[in-house]
Design a protein around this motif. Structure first.
Motif, mmCIF file in Angstrom:
data_model
loop_
_atom_site.group_PDB
_atom_site.id
_atom_site.type_symbol
_atom_site.label_atom_id
_atom_site.label_comp_id
_atom_site.label_asym_id
_atom_site.label_seq_id
_atom_site.Cartn_x
_atom_site.Cartn_y
_atom_site.Cartn_z
ATOM 1 N N ALA A 1 -26.351 -6.892 -14.162
ATOM 2 C CA ALA A 1 -25.328 -5.902 -13.804
ATOM 3 C C ALA A 1 -24.269 -5.783 -14.906
ATOM 4 O O ALA A 1 -23.816 -4.681 -15.227
ATOM 5 C CB ALA A 1 -24.675 -6.291 -12.477
ATOM 6 N N ARG B 1 -27.304 -1.497 -6.169
ATOM 7 C CA ARG B 1 -26.683 -0.704 -7.233
ATOM 8 C C ARG B 1 -26.227 -1.567 -8.398
ATOM 9 O O ARG B 1 -25.860 -1.053 -9.456
ATOM 10 C CB ARG B 1 -25.484 0.074 -6.667
ATOM 11 C CG ARG B 1 -25.922 1.261 -5.835
ATOM 12 C CD ARG B 1 -24.758 1.873 -5.079
ATOM 13 N NE ARG B 1 -23.616 2.117 -5.929
ATOM 14 C CZ ARG B 1 -22.422 2.492 -5.474
ATOM 15 N NH1 ARG B 1 -22.231 2.665 -4.190
ATOM 16 N NH2 ARG B 1 -21.433 2.704 -6.304
ATOM 17 N N GLY B 2 -26.184 -2.846 -8.205
ATOM 18 C CA GLY B 2 -25.808 -3.732 -9.296
ATOM 19 C C GLY B 2 -24.398 -4.278 -9.163
ATOM 20 O O GLY B 2 -24.066 -5.279 -9.758
ATOM 21 N N LYS C 1 -22.501 -2.156 -15.044
ATOM 22 C CA LYS C 1 -22.245 -1.845 -13.636
ATOM 23 C C LYS C 1 -21.212 -2.790 -13.030
ATOM 24 O O LYS C 1 -20.651 -2.511 -11.990
ATOM 25 C CB LYS C 1 -23.554 -1.942 -12.838
ATOM 26 C CG LYS C 1 -24.544 -0.853 -13.179
ATOM 27 C CD LYS C 1 -25.825 -1.037 -12.377
ATOM 28 C CE LYS C 1 -26.814 0.069 -12.688
ATOM 29 N NZ LYS C 1 -28.119 -0.173 -12.023
ATOM 30 N N MET D 1 -35.163 -9.854 -6.352
ATOM 31 C CA MET D 1 -34.119 -9.880 -5.328
ATOM 32 C C MET D 1 -33.510 -11.280 -5.262
ATOM 33 O O MET D 1 -34.240 -12.262 -5.212
ATOM 34 C CB MET D 1 -34.726 -9.505 -3.971
ATOM 35 C CG MET D 1 -33.695 -9.262 -2.893
ATOM 36 S SD MET D 1 -34.416 -9.021 -1.237
ATOM 37 C CE MET D 1 -35.254 -7.469 -1.448
ATOM 38 N N SER D 2 -32.179 -11.356 -5.264
ATOM 39 C CA SER D 2 -31.527 -12.669 -5.274
ATOM 40 C C SER D 2 -31.593 -13.315 -3.884
ATOM 41 O O SER D 2 -31.840 -12.644 -2.873
ATOM 42 C CB SER D 2 -30.067 -12.526 -5.699
ATOM 43 O OG SER D 2 -29.328 -11.866 -4.696
ATOM 44 N N GLN E 1 -29.121 -11.668 -11.665
ATOM 45 C CA GLN E 1 -28.758 -10.312 -11.241
ATOM 46 C C GLN E 1 -27.357 -9.937 -11.726
ATOM 47 O O GLN E 1 -27.095 -8.780 -12.065
ATOM 48 C CB GLN E 1 -28.835 -10.202 -9.710
ATOM 49 C CG GLN E 1 -30.244 -10.196 -9.138
ATOM 50 C CD GLN E 1 -30.865 -11.591 -9.041
ATOM 51 O OE1 GLN E 1 -30.187 -12.603 -9.256
ATOM 52 N NE2 GLN E 1 -32.145 -11.654 -8.723
#
Lengths: 141, 71
Positions: B38, A139-140, B43, A1-2, B34
């Motif tokens: 993605a 969800r990205g 995404k 998690m960022s 992240q």
């Protein structure tokens, strides 16, 4: 998690916890018909102070645990996620404000209900903003 | 924010370059891990600036990283 996602989680949980307590307190006031005498401003200010302090403490802990991420500015994807969530929250806040203005102009609603209705709308808009951000982070995009 | 028309070979290119991690690529590109994840999964599609940054970090031209499947 960022780091940004953790920050959003902190904001969401504190908002729901503290303002949930506030709403529960108001529900009691309404049930006992004390809306014209209850000093809700005092309770609200106390909760806002607790919110600010709790936010600073939790943010410091999270930032300490991920010092590198917290020092870096948000990247373009994080900024886009925040922008999209803010757009939705802004719409909710504007609709709520107009509804409150309509209530003032065309009905005999007590100031207690208008003030707290507006406040509820602001908290709801902020919560929606945070939820949208978390969903998009998960969800990205 | 996704599209089926644009694909990428970031994962393949990373492993061709000594199994570069997403975190390493993210640091070289100036985005979060992240965000690289993605992008890799299709995404999220980055700005031209980040796309060129990824290509530069991988040491290949942009067209070797991203592919347009339309027309």
């Amino acid at each position: 998690m960022s780091y940004r996602e953790k920050s959003v989680w902190i904001a969401l949980l504190l908002d729901l916890g503290l303002y949930g307590f506030y709403a529960w307190s108001l529900y009691d006031v309404i049930q006992t018909d004390r809306t014209e005498t209850f000093e809700y401003g005092r309770l609200l200010i106390t909760l806002v102070i607790i919110l600010v302090i709790a936010t600073i403490v939790l943010e410091a802990i999270v930032a300490g645990a991920s010092a590198k991420d917290s020092a870096a500015p948000a990247d373009e994807r994080e900024r886009l996620i925040a922008l999209k969530a803010t757009n939705v929250a802004y719409s909710i806040a504007v609709i709520s404000a107009l509804t409150a203005a309509g209530c003032v102009a065309y009905s005999q609603v007590q100031p207690f209900y208008i003030a707290n209705g507006l406040f509820l709308a602001v908290v709801f808009a902020e919560s929606v903003r945070n939820v949208i951000q978390i969903v998009r982070f998960r969800r990205g995009a | 924010m996704g599209s089926d028309l644009i694909t990428n070979d970031i994962r393949k290119l990373r492993f061709e370059r000594g199994e570069m991690t997403q975190a390493e690529l993210a640091e070289k590109t100036g985005v979060t891990r992240q965000t690289i994840n993605a992008i890799e999964q299709g995404k999220y599609f980055p700005s031209l600036e980040v796309a060129f940054g990824i290509a530069a970090a991988l040491g290949v031209p942009l067209e070797q990283v991203f592919h347009y499947k339309g027309e």
